[in-house]
Scaffold this active site. Structure first.
Site, PDB file in Angstrom:
ATOM      1  N   THR A 126       0.788  -1.098   0.021  1.00  0.00           N
ATOM      2  CA  THR A 126       0.091   0.021  -0.057  1.00  0.00           C
ATOM      3  C   THR A 126       0.679   1.201   0.105  1.00  0.00           C
ATOM      4  O   THR A 126       1.831   1.130   0.414  1.00  0.00           O
ATOM      5  CB  THR A 126      -0.863   0.068   1.292  1.00  0.00           C
ATOM      6  OG1 THR A 126      -1.538   1.184   1.240  1.00  0.00           O
ATOM      7  CG2 THR A 126      -0.128  -0.116   2.410  1.00  0.00           C
ATOM      8  N   ASP A 127       0.149   2.394  -0.538  1.00  0.00           N
ATOM      9  CA  ASP A 127       1.145   3.773  -0.445  1.00  0.00           C
ATOM     10  C   ASP A 127       1.067   4.255   0.911  1.00  0.00           C
ATOM     11  O   ASP A 127       1.653   5.070   1.189  1.00  0.00           O
ATOM     12  CB  ASP A 127       0.162   4.546  -1.319  1.00  0.00           C
ATOM     13  CG  ASP A 127      -1.064   5.047  -1.007  1.00  0.00           C
ATOM     14  OD1 ASP A 127      -1.712   4.279  -0.097  1.00  0.00           O
ATOM     15  OD2 ASP A 127      -1.659   5.832  -1.729  1.00  0.00           O
ATOM     16  N   GLU A 128       0.298   3.435   1.925  1.00  0.00           N
ATOM     17  CA  GLU A 128       0.347   4.132   3.222  1.00  0.00           C
ATOM     18  C   GLU A 128       1.722   3.882   3.901  1.00  0.00           C
ATOM     19  O   GLU A 128       1.980   4.420   5.119  1.00  0.00           O
ATOM     20  CB  GLU A 128      -0.785   3.501   3.977  1.00  0.00           C
ATOM     21  CG  GLU A 128      -2.337   3.868   3.592  1.00  0.00           C
ATOM     22  CD  GLU A 128      -3.393   3.456   4.527  1.00  0.00           C
ATOM     23  OE1 GLU A 128      -3.135   3.622   5.650  1.00  0.00           O
ATOM     24  OE2 GLU A 128      -4.348   3.111   4.037  1.00  0.00           O
ATOM     25  N   TYR A 150      -1.598  -0.244  11.101  1.00  0.00           N
ATOM     26  CA  TYR A 150      -1.642  -0.946   9.786  1.00  0.00           C
ATOM     27  C   TYR A 150      -0.759  -0.747   8.687  1.00  0.00           C
ATOM     28  O   TYR A 150       0.081  -1.655   8.447  1.00  0.00           O
ATOM     29  CB  TYR A 150      -2.955  -0.527   9.226  1.00  0.00           C
ATOM     30  CG  TYR A 150      -3.151  -0.823   7.745  1.00  0.00           C
ATOM     31  CD1 TYR A 150      -2.912  -2.108   7.183  1.00  0.00           C
ATOM     32  CD2 TYR A 150      -3.211   0.004   6.763  1.00  0.00           C
ATOM     33  CE1 TYR A 150      -3.290  -2.308   5.976  1.00  0.00           C
ATOM     34  CE2 TYR A 150      -3.311  -0.065   5.410  1.00  0.00           C
ATOM     35  CZ  TYR A 150      -3.034  -1.342   5.084  1.00  0.00           C
ATOM     36  OH  TYR A 150      -3.016  -1.655   3.737  1.00  0.00           O
ATOM     37  N   LYS A 154       2.242  -3.379   7.039  1.00  0.00           N
ATOM     38  CA  LYS A 154       3.001  -3.397   5.715  1.00  0.00           C
ATOM     39  C   LYS A 154       4.226  -3.032   5.502  1.00  0.00           C
ATOM     40  O   LYS A 154       4.693  -3.583   4.654  1.00  0.00           O
ATOM     41  CB  LYS A 154       1.721  -2.728   4.870  1.00  0.00           C
ATOM     42  CG  LYS A 154       0.171  -3.178   5.097  1.00  0.00           C
ATOM     43  CD  LYS A 154       0.166  -4.633   4.592  1.00  0.00           C
ATOM     44  CE  LYS A 154       0.246  -4.829   3.071  1.00  0.00           C
ATOM     45  NZ  LYS A 154       0.151  -6.269   2.512  1.00  0.00           N
TER      46      LYS A 154
END
Length: 335
Positions: A126-128, A150, A154
């Site tokens: 994810t870009d997060e 989260y 990741k």
């Protein structure tokens, strides 16, 4: 060629499997069989898959189960790893399951892939992991700066996956995508939550001042990008995948209200989430230049089609909303 796909009873993974096994055989003639491994947590349902397809095998199980993972990996040529806990609000309230699934589960899969020589191993992220982006856009070489549990889980799984390439030579390829939308997304994420609430005559929760910004990517464009990485990507590389439509949460809410025939009287402002990232933005030049990736869905049309899908498929989402565990106190949605 036998492909093992984890987490494919969920929103993105099931869309990927439907793409591979659908008309035109998007994955190419080399896809002989797809094995789906999924634990069927609250966000997954076998209704997302065509279990009558003879090329598809569904296995109920946990990616942290080393024995089961080893048995499946022995029969797999390649791996696409979607399985993850992904709801940011839930990670803030209880991070343990996120660390277990996203970190330990990924490591269990990598160990088995290494033992049995499976690869490429596409790790979907994810870009997060880049954290909040004040200006500009993040490239694959930029440092990771996750803020939520989260995102941190990741980021950790990304680093472990890449370490297996650098240490052991395992063919690992990492993708990092922006916010996905489309049919069959579990109704705890912002678009399906808002749409289903509005269709039921309820209100919708808007975090803070509504100025947080996200880039929106249709799930089918994301899946096409993931498969380009599987088929054409380079071992040990990271590929960003974006949709190219950046909106504030306020603007997105306006669009959803219009699509559902509702007005701002249905919006309930709620306190902002802890550590809420203001903006995500990534550059996907690498995927475009190396792999020919291009998002093909116009956002306004894709959003309208998504709203219409939820309007026509209450029998899919109503049972899911009834069975979902209660959201953490104060939680609104995950963006």
């Amino acid at each position: 060629m036998n492909l093992l796909v984890t987490g494919a009873a969920g929103f993105i993974g099931s869309a990927y499997v439907r793409m591979l096994l659908g008309p035109g055989v998007a994955g190419g003639p080399e896809i002989g069989r797809v094995t789906v491994l999924d634990r069927l947590t609250y966000a997954g349902t076998v209704d997302n898959l065509d279990l009558t397809d003879p090329r598809l095998r569904f296995v109920y199980g946990d990616i942290c189960d080393a024995g089961l993972v080893g048995t499946l990996m022995a029969d797999a040529d390649q791996v696409v790893h979607f399985a993850a806990e992904s709801h940011v609000d839930r990670s803030i309230a209880a991070a343990g399951e996120f660390v277990r699934t996203n970190v330990q589960g990924t490591q269990t899969l990598l160990d088995a892939a290494l033992r049995h020589g499976a690869g490429p191993f596409v790790h979907v992220s994810t870009d997060e992991v880049y954290g909040s982006v004040e200006s500009g856009s993040r490239a694959e070489t930029d440092p990771l700066d996750p803020n939520s549990p989260y995102a941190a889980s990741k980021a950790a799984s990304d680093l472990i996956a890449l370490a297996y390439h650098r240490t052991h030579g395992l063919d690992v390829r990492v993708t990092r995508c922006t916010n996905n939308y489309g049919p069959r997304q579990f109704p705890e994420k912002v678009i399906p939550l808002f749409v289903t609430n509005l269709l039921d005559g309820g209100d919708v929760p808007l975090y803070g001042d509504g100025t947080n910004r996200r880039d929106w990517l249709h799930v089918e464009d994301h899946c096409a990008g993931v498969d380009l990485v599987r088929a054409l990507g380079r071992p040990g590389e990271i590929y960003n995948i974006s949709g190219g439509t950046e909106l504030t949460n306020t603007r997105l809410t306006e669009m959803l209200l219009d699509a559902c025939g509702a007005d701002w009287g249905r919006v309930r402002h709620v306190p902002d989430r802890k550590g809420h990232d203001r903006r995500y933005s990534i550059r996907d030049d690498k995927a475009r230049d190396e792999l020919g990736y291009r998002p093909r869905h116009d956002f306004e049309r894709g959003l309208a089609e998504t709203v219409e899908w939820y309007r026509r498929n209450r029998d899919w989402w109503e049972p899911l909303k009834r069975r979902a565990p209660a959201a953490p106190a104060g939680a609104g949605h995950a963006v």
